[in-house]
Design a protein around this motif. Structure first.
Motif, PDB file in Angstrom:
ATOM      1  N   LEU A 191     101.142  35.163  38.507  1.00 40.79           N
ATOM      2  CA  LEU A 191     100.847  36.197  37.337  1.00 40.79           C
ATOM      3  C   LEU A 191     102.427  36.963  37.669  1.00 40.79           C
ATOM      4  CD1 LEU A 191      97.161  37.340  37.046  1.00 40.79           C
ATOM      5  CD2 LEU A 191      98.841  35.982  35.017  1.00 40.79           C
ATOM      6  N   ILE A 192     102.338  37.277  38.907  1.00 38.77           N
ATOM      7  CA  ILE A 192     103.339  38.016  39.747  1.00 38.77           C
ATOM      8  C   ILE A 192     104.700  37.856  39.264  1.00 38.77           C
ATOM      9  CG2 ILE A 192     104.526  39.164  41.676  1.00 38.77           C
ATOM     10  CD1 ILE A 192     102.181  39.166  42.483  1.00 38.77           C
ATOM     11  N   ASP A 193     104.859  36.281  38.689  1.00 35.44           N
ATOM     12  CA  ASP A 193     106.526  35.803  39.131  1.00 35.44           C
ATOM     13  C   ASP A 193     106.839  35.525  37.783  1.00 35.44           C
ATOM     14  OD1 ASP A 193     105.228  33.042  39.412  1.00 35.44           O
ATOM     15  OD2 ASP A 193     106.772  32.633  40.947  1.00 35.44           O
ATOM     16  N   ALA A 194     105.868  35.581  36.472  1.00 35.58           N
ATOM     17  CA  ALA A 194     105.270  34.638  35.338  1.00 35.58           C
ATOM     18  C   ALA A 194     106.155  35.768  34.439  1.00 35.58           C
ATOM     19  CB  ALA A 194     104.336  34.973  34.683  1.00 35.58           C
ATOM     20  N   ASP A 195     107.212  34.694  33.834  1.00 34.61           N
ATOM     21  CA  ASP A 195     107.633  35.517  32.644  1.00 34.61           C
ATOM     22  C   ASP A 195     106.972  35.358  31.394  1.00 34.61           C
ATOM     23  OD1 ASP A 195     110.738  35.513  33.402  1.00 34.61           O
ATOM     24  OD2 ASP A 195     110.707  33.317  34.086  1.00 34.61           O
ATOM     25  N   ILE A 196     106.675  34.367  31.220  1.00 38.09           N
ATOM     26  CA  ILE A 196     105.703  34.250  29.971  1.00 38.09           C
ATOM     27  C   ILE A 196     104.171  33.320  30.885  1.00 38.09           C
ATOM     28  CG2 ILE A 196     104.725  32.576  28.043  1.00 38.09           C
ATOM     29  CD1 ILE A 196     107.931  32.292  27.803  1.00 38.09           C
ATOM     30  N   ILE A 197     102.941  34.280  30.295  1.00 34.24           N
ATOM     31  CA  ILE A 197     101.890  33.840  31.036  1.00 34.24           C
ATOM     32  C   ILE A 197     100.917  32.751  29.176  1.00 34.24           C
ATOM     33  CG2 ILE A 197      99.024  34.594  31.431  1.00 34.24           C
ATOM     34  CD1 ILE A 197     100.292  37.324  32.645  1.00 34.24           C
ATOM     35  N   LEU A 198     100.015  31.678  30.281  1.00 33.25           N
ATOM     36  CA  LEU A 198      99.619  30.864  28.728  1.00 33.25           C
ATOM     37  C   LEU A 198      98.355  31.165  29.248  1.00 33.25           C
ATOM     38  CD1 LEU A 198     101.178  27.439  28.334  1.00 33.25           C
ATOM     39  CD2 LEU A 198     101.532  30.035  26.514  1.00 33.25           C
ATOM     40  N   PHE A 199      97.219  31.836  28.476  1.00 36.22           N
ATOM     41  CA  PHE A 199      96.058  32.049  28.613  1.00 36.22           C
ATOM     42  C   PHE A 199      95.384  31.129  27.510  1.00 36.22           C
ATOM     43  CE2 PHE A 199      92.098  34.757  26.856  1.00 36.22           C
ATOM     44  CZ  PHE A 199      91.343  34.157  27.969  1.00 36.22           C
ATOM     45  N   VAL A 200      94.322  29.670  28.379  1.00 33.07           N
ATOM     46  CA  VAL A 200      93.705  29.267  27.717  1.00 33.07           C
ATOM     47  C   VAL A 200      92.114  29.355  27.692  1.00 33.07           C
ATOM     48  CG1 VAL A 200      93.315  26.267  27.647  1.00 33.07           C
ATOM     49  CG2 VAL A 200      95.539  27.354  28.761  1.00 33.07           C
ATOM     50  N   THR A 201      91.477  29.693  26.576  1.00 33.21           N
ATOM     51  CA  THR A 201      90.348  29.240  25.982  1.00 33.21           C
ATOM     52  C   THR A 201      89.434  28.363  25.567  1.00 33.21           C
ATOM     53  OG1 THR A 201      88.817  31.822  25.578  1.00 33.21           O
ATOM     54  CG2 THR A 201      91.111  31.126  23.722  1.00 33.21           C
ATOM     55  N   ASP A 202      88.333  28.199  25.930  1.00 31.42           N
ATOM     56  CA  ASP A 202      87.986  27.028  25.236  1.00 31.42           C
ATOM     57  C   ASP A 202      86.992  27.680  24.189  1.00 31.42           C
ATOM     58  OD1 ASP A 202      85.948  25.411  24.658  1.00 31.42           O
ATOM     59  OD2 ASP A 202      85.332  25.207  26.144  1.00 31.42           O
ATOM     60  N   ILE A 203      87.827  27.255  22.863  1.00 33.11           N
ATOM     61  CA  ILE A 203      86.936  27.492  21.706  1.00 33.11           C
ATOM     62  C   ILE A 203      85.356  27.552  21.347  1.00 33.11           C
ATOM     63  CG2 ILE A 203      87.053  25.326  20.630  1.00 33.11           C
ATOM     64  CD1 ILE A 203      87.714  27.470  18.206  1.00 33.11           C
ATOM     65  N   ASN A 204      84.953  27.183  22.099  1.00 32.26           N
ATOM     66  CA  ASN A 204      83.229  26.911  22.298  1.00 32.26           C
ATOM     67  C   ASN A 204      83.070  28.500  23.588  1.00 32.26           C
ATOM     68  OD1 ASN A 204      82.675  24.876  20.814  1.00 32.26           O
ATOM     69  ND2 ASN A 204      83.187  23.506  22.516  1.00 32.26           N
ATOM     70  N   GLU A 205      83.824  28.814  24.315  1.00 32.00           N
ATOM     71  CA  GLU A 205      83.664  29.891  25.444  1.00 32.00           C
ATOM     72  C   GLU A 205      82.945  31.297  24.897  1.00 32.00           C
ATOM     73  OE1 GLU A 205      82.406  32.282  28.408  1.00 32.00           O
ATOM     74  OE2 GLU A 205      83.563  30.229  29.027  1.00 32.00           O
TER      75      GLU A 205
END
Length: 292
Positions: free
Chosen positions: A82-96
Motif C-alpha cells: 500500500l505504501i508504494d502503490a500508484d493505484i490500489i485495486l480493492f477486490v471484493t467478492d460479490i457474495n461477501e
C-alpha cells in the motif's frame, strides 16, 4: 515518446479472487490459486509490459486479523504494497456480506487512488451487482468501480485500460523482458504448496511450508529436491500417507506443473521435516523469506 510506469497493488479479503485477477491482468500464472482462503502468503509481483507502458502488479495475502507470527508477516506484505502503490485495486467478492472492515481500515490510511473491483459477478444477479455498486459508491466513493469475473476474464480489459490511462509518466522499474521479481525456486516451491492446498484438508495446508533445498540444471533434466515443513509428527504422517501414497501424488502433480513452467524434464524429490510451531518462530520465518 513518453513512457508510463507504476505500481498497482491488489488487496482484499481472503478468497476474493485477487490471485486470479492478477494472473488474468498479467496474462501469466504468477500466483497459485486454490479454493481455500489464505493461499497467498507473500507479496508476489507480476509485470505487464508494452512498448511505452509498464505496470507492476502486486498480489498480496488476504487481509485478516493476525493470530500468529506468520500471519503478522503476511499483513506486513500487504502494508508494504500500500505504501508504494500508484493505484490500489480493492477486490471484493460479490457474495461477501460487507464484513470488510479490516480492509477498509487499511484503505483509509492511504492517499493512493482506490478502484473497487466487484468480482465473481458470474455467480450473481444484475440486482446484486447494482446493490454492491451503490454500497461501495457510498461507503468508499472510489475513483472507479468495475464489476468483473476474474475467472472468466470478463471485464478485466476495462481495468487494464483504466490503469494505463492513469499511470504516471516514469521510466520502467524493471527490464522489459521481466515478468516478476521472484526466482524460479520460489515458483517451484509455490507449485508444490499449491498441490498440498488442493490435496489435503483442514489444518494441514496452513501448517505447511515448502523449501527448495537443491536445484540442479543438467543437460537433459533438472533435478530438484524440496522439503515440506510441518509442525507435528502426526501431520508428517498425513503428508506422506499410507505407503507414501499421498506424497507421491503431490510429487507427480507438482512435477507436471514445474516441467511446463521451465519447459523441460524434471526429477523431483520430496522430503518431510517436522519443525514444531514454525509459524510462530521469527528465526524460521526469516529463513523462509517472511521477515526482512
Amino acid at each position: 515518446m513518453s513512457h508510463k510506469a507504476g505500481f498497482v497493488s491488489i488487496i482484499g479479503k481472503p478468497n476474493a479472487g485477487k490471485s486470479t485477477l492478477m494472473n488474468a491482468l498479467v496474462g501469466e500464472k504468477m500466483s497459485i490459486i486454490t479454493p481455500k482462503a489464505q493461499t497467498t502468503r507473500h507479496r508476489i509481483i507480476g509485470i505487464y509490459n508494452e512498448e511505452d507502458i509498464q505496470i507492476v502488479f502486486s498480489d498480496t495475502p488476504g487481509v485478516i486479523k493476525p493470530n500468529y507470527s506468520l500471519q503478522e508477516s503476511m499483513m506486513s506484505f500487504v502494508q508494504g504494497s500500500l505504501i508504494d502503490a500508484d493505484i490500489i485495486l480493492f477486490v471484493t467478492d460479490i457474495n461477501e456480506r460487507y464484513d470488510e472492515n479490516d480492509v477498509l481500515e487499511k484503505l483509509r490510511k492511504t492517499s493512493s487512488p482506490v478502484i473497487v473491483i466487484i468480482n465473481k459477478m458470474d455467480k450473481s444477479t444484475e440486482e446484486d451487482v447494482k446493490a454492491k455498486y451503490d454500497y461501495w459508491k457510498e461507503t468508499l466513493n472510489p475513483e472507479q468501480i468495475f464489476a468483473i469475473s476474474a475467472l472468466l476474464g470478463y471485464g478485466t480489459d476495462g481495468i487494464l485500460d483504466y490503469i494505463k490511462s492513469n499511470l504516471p509518466e516514469h521510466a520502467p522499474y524493471y527490464e522489459k523482458d521481466e515478468l516478476t521479481d521472484k526466482s524460479v525456486r520460489f515458483f517451484v516451491s509455490e507449485m508444490i504448496r499449491e498441490k498440498i492446498f488442493k490435496l489435503y484438508d483442514k489444518e494441514i495446508p496452513y501448517s505447511t511450508e515448502v523449501i527448495v533445498t537443491s536445484y540442479k540444471e543438467e543437460a537433459k533434466i533438472t533435478r530438484i529436491a524440496a522439503e515440506i515443513i510441518v509442525e507435528r509428527d502426526s501431520q508428517k504422517n498425513i503428508i506422506i500417507g499410507k505407503a507414501g501414497e499421498m506424497i507421491k501424488k503431490v510429487g507427480t502433480y507438482a512435477r507436471k506443473d514445474i516441467e511446463e513452467f521451465i519447459d523441460g524434464k524434471v526429477f523431483l524429490e520430496l522430503f518431510v521435516k517436522v519443525i514444531p510451531d514454525w509459524r510462530s518462530k521469527k528465526n524460521y520465518l526469516k529463513s523462509f523469506g517472511y521477515e526482512d
